[in-house]
Design a protein around this motif. Structure first.
Motif, PDB file in Angstrom:
ATOM      1  N   GLY A   9       0.793  -1.228   0.000  1.00 52.47           N
ATOM      2  CA  GLY A   9       0.000   0.000   0.000  1.00 52.47           C
ATOM      3  C   GLY A   9       0.819   1.268   0.000  1.00 52.47           C
ATOM      4  O   GLY A   9       0.284   2.348   0.273  1.00 52.47           O
ATOM      5  N   ARG A  10       2.089   1.176  -0.318  1.00 50.79           N
ATOM      6  CA  ARG A  10       2.943   2.362  -0.343  1.00 50.79           C
ATOM      7  C   ARG A  10       2.407   3.403  -1.325  1.00 50.79           C
ATOM      8  O   ARG A  10       2.022   3.081  -2.449  1.00 50.79           O
ATOM      9  N   GLY A  11       2.418   4.661  -0.873  1.00 52.61           N
ATOM     10  CA  GLY A  11       2.001   5.754  -1.730  1.00 52.61           C
ATOM     11  C   GLY A  11       0.509   5.956  -1.837  1.00 52.61           C
ATOM     12  O   GLY A  11       0.048   6.789  -2.630  1.00 52.61           O
ATOM     13  N   VAL A  12      -0.274   5.229  -1.068  1.00 50.08           N
ATOM     14  CA  VAL A  12      -1.736   5.309  -1.129  1.00 50.08           C
ATOM     15  C   VAL A  12      -2.263   5.834   0.213  1.00 50.08           C
ATOM     16  O   VAL A  12      -1.787   5.425   1.274  1.00 50.08           O
ATOM     17  N   THR A  13      -3.239   6.714   0.153  1.00 50.53           N
ATOM     18  CA  THR A  13      -3.815   7.300   1.364  1.00 50.53           C
ATOM     19  C   THR A  13      -5.291   6.933   1.469  1.00 50.53           C
ATOM     20  O   THR A  13      -6.052   7.086   0.515  1.00 50.53           O
ATOM     21  N   ILE A  14      -5.670   6.460   2.657  1.00 44.54           N
ATOM     22  CA  ILE A  14      -7.036   5.988   2.912  1.00 44.54           C
ATOM     23  C   ILE A  14      -7.656   6.832   4.022  1.00 44.54           C
ATOM     24  O   ILE A  14      -7.086   6.940   5.115  1.00 44.54           O
ATOM     25  N   ALA A  15      -8.804   7.407   3.751  1.00 44.69           N
ATOM     26  CA  ALA A  15      -9.552   8.122   4.776  1.00 44.69           C
ATOM     27  C   ALA A  15     -10.473   7.147   5.491  1.00 44.69           C
ATOM     28  O   ALA A  15     -11.238   6.424   4.852  1.00 44.69           O
ATOM     29  N   VAL A  16     -10.383   7.127   6.812  1.00 39.77           N
ATOM     30  CA  VAL A  16     -11.234   6.275   7.638  1.00 39.77           C
ATOM     31  C   VAL A  16     -12.332   7.155   8.209  1.00 39.77           C
ATOM     32  O   VAL A  16     -12.130   7.904   9.164  1.00 39.77           O
ATOM     33  N   LEU A  17     -13.501   7.110   7.577  1.00 42.87           N
ATOM     34  CA  LEU A  17     -14.646   7.907   8.025  1.00 42.87           C
ATOM     35  C   LEU A  17     -15.439   7.067   9.015  1.00 42.87           C
ATOM     36  O   LEU A  17     -16.172   6.150   8.643  1.00 42.87           O
ATOM     37  N   ASP A  18     -15.282   7.388  10.291  1.00 40.72           N
ATOM     38  CA  ASP A  18     -15.806   6.516  11.343  1.00 40.72           C
ATOM     39  C   ASP A  18     -15.873   7.310  12.636  1.00 40.72           C
ATOM     40  O   ASP A  18     -15.985   8.532  12.613  1.00 40.72           O
ATOM     41  N   SER A  19     -15.763   6.617  13.756  1.00 37.09           N
ATOM     42  CA  SER A  19     -15.831   7.276  15.059  1.00 37.09           C
ATOM     43  C   SER A  19     -14.548   8.018  15.394  1.00 37.09           C
ATOM     44  O   SER A  19     -14.500   8.758  16.374  1.00 37.09           O
ATOM     45  N   GLY A  20     -13.516   7.822  14.590  1.00 34.95           N
ATOM     46  CA  GLY A  20     -12.228   8.459  14.833  1.00 34.95           C
ATOM     47  C   GLY A  20     -11.111   7.440  14.865  1.00 34.95           C
ATOM     48  O   GLY A  20     -11.330   6.241  14.648  1.00 34.95           O
ATOM     49  N   VAL A  21      -9.905   7.900  15.118  1.00 33.13           N
ATOM     50  CA  VAL A  21      -8.731   7.036  15.184  1.00 33.13           C
ATOM     51  C   VAL A  21      -7.903   7.432  16.401  1.00 33.13           C
ATOM     52  O   VAL A  21      -7.605   8.616  16.603  1.00 33.13           O
ATOM     53  N   ASP A  22      -7.549   6.436  17.200  1.00 39.09           N
ATOM     54  CA  ASP A  22      -6.638   6.684  18.320  1.00 39.09           C
ATOM     55  C   ASP A  22      -5.216   6.592  17.783  1.00 39.09           C
ATOM     56  O   ASP A  22      -4.617   5.523  17.726  1.00 39.09           O
ATOM     57  N   ASP A 129      -3.834  13.911  -0.566  1.00 39.30           N
ATOM     58  CA  ASP A 129      -3.673  12.805  -1.517  1.00 39.30           C
ATOM     59  C   ASP A 129      -4.581  11.622  -1.182  1.00 39.30           C
ATOM     60  O   ASP A 129      -4.153  10.459  -1.219  1.00 39.30           O
ATOM     61  N   ILE A 130      -5.826  11.894  -0.857  1.00 38.32           N
ATOM     62  CA  ILE A 130      -6.752  10.829  -0.477  1.00 38.32           C
ATOM     63  C   ILE A 130      -7.181  10.036  -1.711  1.00 38.32           C
ATOM     64  O   ILE A 130      -7.670  10.596  -2.689  1.00 38.32           O
ATOM     65  N   ASP A 131      -6.998   8.716  -1.650  1.00 37.30           N
ATOM     66  CA  ASP A 131      -7.347   7.828  -2.750  1.00 37.30           C
ATOM     67  C   ASP A 131      -8.593   6.992  -2.469  1.00 37.30           C
ATOM     68  O   ASP A 131      -9.278   6.559  -3.408  1.00 37.30           O
ATOM     69  N   ILE A 132      -8.862   6.716  -1.193  1.00 43.51           N
ATOM     70  CA  ILE A 132      -9.903   5.764  -0.800  1.00 43.51           C
ATOM     71  C   ILE A 132     -10.611   6.314   0.441  1.00 43.51           C
ATOM     72  O   ILE A 132      -9.965   6.904   1.317  1.00 43.51           O
ATOM     73  N   ILE A 133     -11.922   6.103   0.517  1.00 42.08           N
ATOM     74  CA  ILE A 133     -12.677   6.414   1.733  1.00 42.08           C
ATOM     75  C   ILE A 133     -13.384   5.139   2.158  1.00 42.08           C
ATOM     76  O   ILE A 133     -14.195   4.581   1.406  1.00 42.08           O
ATOM     77  N   THR A 134     -13.100   4.661   3.355  1.00 37.25           N
ATOM     78  CA  THR A 134     -13.754   3.449   3.843  1.00 37.25           C
ATOM     79  C   THR A 134     -14.803   3.822   4.886  1.00 37.25           C
ATOM     80  O   THR A 134     -14.556   4.653   5.769  1.00 37.25           O
ATOM     81  N   ASN A 135     -15.974   3.188   4.775  1.00 37.40           N
ATOM     82  CA  ASN A 135     -17.134   3.539   5.596  1.00 37.40           C
ATOM     83  C   ASN A 135     -17.738   2.288   6.221  1.00 37.40           C
ATOM     84  O   ASN A 135     -18.379   1.493   5.527  1.00 37.40           O
ATOM     85  N   SER A 136     -17.549   2.120   7.504  1.00 34.52           N
ATOM     86  CA  SER A 136     -18.112   0.975   8.227  1.00 34.52           C
ATOM     87  C   SER A 136     -19.267   1.434   9.100  1.00 34.52           C
ATOM     88  O   SER A 136     -19.270   1.247  10.316  1.00 34.52           O
ATOM     89  N   TRP A 137     -20.239   2.039   8.487  1.00 32.52           N
ATOM     90  CA  TRP A 137     -21.409   2.565   9.180  1.00 32.52           C
ATOM     91  C   TRP A 137     -22.542   2.668   8.152  1.00 32.52           C
ATOM     92  O   TRP A 137     -22.335   2.478   6.961  1.00 32.52           O
ATOM     93  N   GLY A 138     -23.724   2.953   8.621  1.00 32.16           N
ATOM     94  CA  GLY A 138     -24.852   3.077   7.698  1.00 32.16           C
ATOM     95  C   GLY A 138     -26.144   3.260   8.449  1.00 32.16           C
ATOM     96  O   GLY A 138     -26.174   3.759   9.580  1.00 32.16           O
ATOM     97  N   GLY A 139     -27.222   2.824   7.828  1.00 32.15           N
ATOM     98  CA  GLY A 139     -28.543   2.966   8.423  1.00 32.15           C
ATOM     99  C   GLY A 139     -29.607   2.677   7.398  1.00 32.15           C
ATOM    100  O   GLY A 139     -29.342   2.580   6.201  1.00 32.15           O
ATOM    101  N   GLY A 140     -30.829   2.540   7.862  1.00 28.85           N
ATOM    102  CA  GLY A 140     -31.927   2.291   6.967  1.00 28.85           C
ATOM    103  C   GLY A 140     -31.803   0.988   6.219  1.00 28.85           C
ATOM    104  O   GLY A 140     -32.066   0.912   5.018  1.00 28.85           O
ATOM    105  N   ASP A 141     -31.401  -0.074   6.938  1.00 28.52           N
ATOM    106  CA  ASP A 141     -31.214  -1.362   6.289  1.00 28.52           C
ATOM    107  C   ASP A 141     -32.486  -1.782   5.572  1.00 28.52           C
ATOM    108  O   ASP A 141     -33.573  -1.788   6.146  1.00 28.52           O
TER     109      ASP A 141
END
Length: 342
Positions: A9-22, A129-141
């Protein structure tokens, strides 16, 4: 993949859209691994819609722990688990040399400011340089697809700008028609959860038989996943790792299950594909993941194309280098008149 191809994954940036990151966790260190960590503070329009993005926060995941676990799966370095040569970096993420952007959009088990998180990622795509956004949340199943939903519009805008967007299918299985309403957008990767023996996890949400747009795209490991732990948080207290050889792991890792765990795995694999072929479009990445997946003994509305095959996907990404395809499923949200095929 590091052992076989040295693809990390060198050179790739992933945004973690979630509760946050410690990012005080050694595997997610602020400034080196987590290149930006944002705490989103909003008033939910209670005081005129005043919102703030507080950058450079060491720990943006103070009450949940969910986002920290997700971040470790997608790109944790595993440095804490590197104290045994036989198990070097045992708990590293799938893309351990990727960069992370933490977007703390919630508290406890609620993602309150998801739309603001997308706004930040889109506005800062070039700067970070964000390449990816990962989303582990949702609603209205089980809800019908609404192209004019603000979240769907935001995910489309990210996709249109070339960012890969992954979404968890949700955990309302085994009942059918229970998919996360945001995961069924044609421009995102809809991720179901599988087990270590490549069967479908019972809790993984299902779609609708014969309805092509209501099905996952891919299945990935989502049961009993060990990743980074944010102590003293609601989810961080769940599923401790008990390892007689390394009791210190309890402080740094824990084991939980969900499509939330499968989704960052897919985002991490997308980072591997972008490392070997930076010209891949979001559509090409989704297509590669689906075409190289291992068949499963389930219907498509349950598992999508099948169980993710990381090695085959990386090999295919190298094969198609230079053959970029632009936005095959890119229909502007406002122009979608009815749910269509994925």
């Amino acid at each position: 993949m590091q052992d076989v191809y040295n693809v990390t994954g060198r050179g790739v940036t992933i945004a973690v859209l979630d509760s946050g990151v410690d990012a005080t966790h050694p595997d997610l260190e602020l400034g080196t691994k987590t290149v930006e960590n944002v705490k989103i503070v909003g008033d939910l329009d209670l005081a005129g819609g005043r919102n703030a993005f507080i950058e450079g926060v060491p720990n943006s995941d103070t009450s949940s722990g969910h986002g920290t676990h997700v971040a470790g799966t997608v790109g944790g370095t595993g440095v804490v688990s590197a104290n045994d040569e036989r198990r070097a970096y045992y708990h590293a993420g799938i893309a351990p040399d990727s960069s992370l952007v933490g977007l703390g959009a919630g508290e406890g088990v609620s993602i309150l400011y998801a739309l603001l998180g997308f706004d930040y990622a889109i506005a800062n795509q070039e700067r970070l340089d964000i390449d990816i956004i990962t989303n582990s949340w949702g609603g209205g199943d089980g809800a019908e697809f609404d192209p004019n939903n603000p979240i769907n519009k935001a995910s489309f805008e990210a996709y249109k700008r070339g960012m890969v967007v992954s979404f968890a299918a949700s955990n309302s299985g085994p009942e059918e028609n229970t998919l996360n309403q945001y995961a069924i957008a044609p421009w995102v990767i809809n991720v179901a959860a599988g087990t270590s023996d490549k069967t479908l996890a019972d809790f993984s949400s299902r779609g609708v038989a014969g309805t092509q747009y209501k099905q996952p795209d891919i299945t990935a490991p989502g049961q009993n996943i060990t990743s980074t732990r944010a102590p003293n948080t609601a989810i961080g207290a769940m599923g401790p790792v008990v390892d007689p050889e390394h009791p210190e792991y309890f402080a740094y890792y824990h084991t939980i299950s969900g499509t939330s765990m499968a989704t960052p795995f897919v985002a991490g694999v997308a980072a591997l594909l972008l490392e070997v072929n930076p010209q891949l479009s979001p559509d090409q990445i989704e297509q590669i993941l689906m075409e190289t997946a291992d068949p499963m003994d389930y219907a498509p509305h349950e598992v999508g194309a099948g169980y993710i095959n990381v090695k085959s996907a990386v090999e295919r990404a190298e094969e198609v280098r230079g053959n970029r395809v632009e936005f095959l499923s890119g229909i502007p949200p406002g122009q979608v008149r009815a749910p269509g095929p994925r």
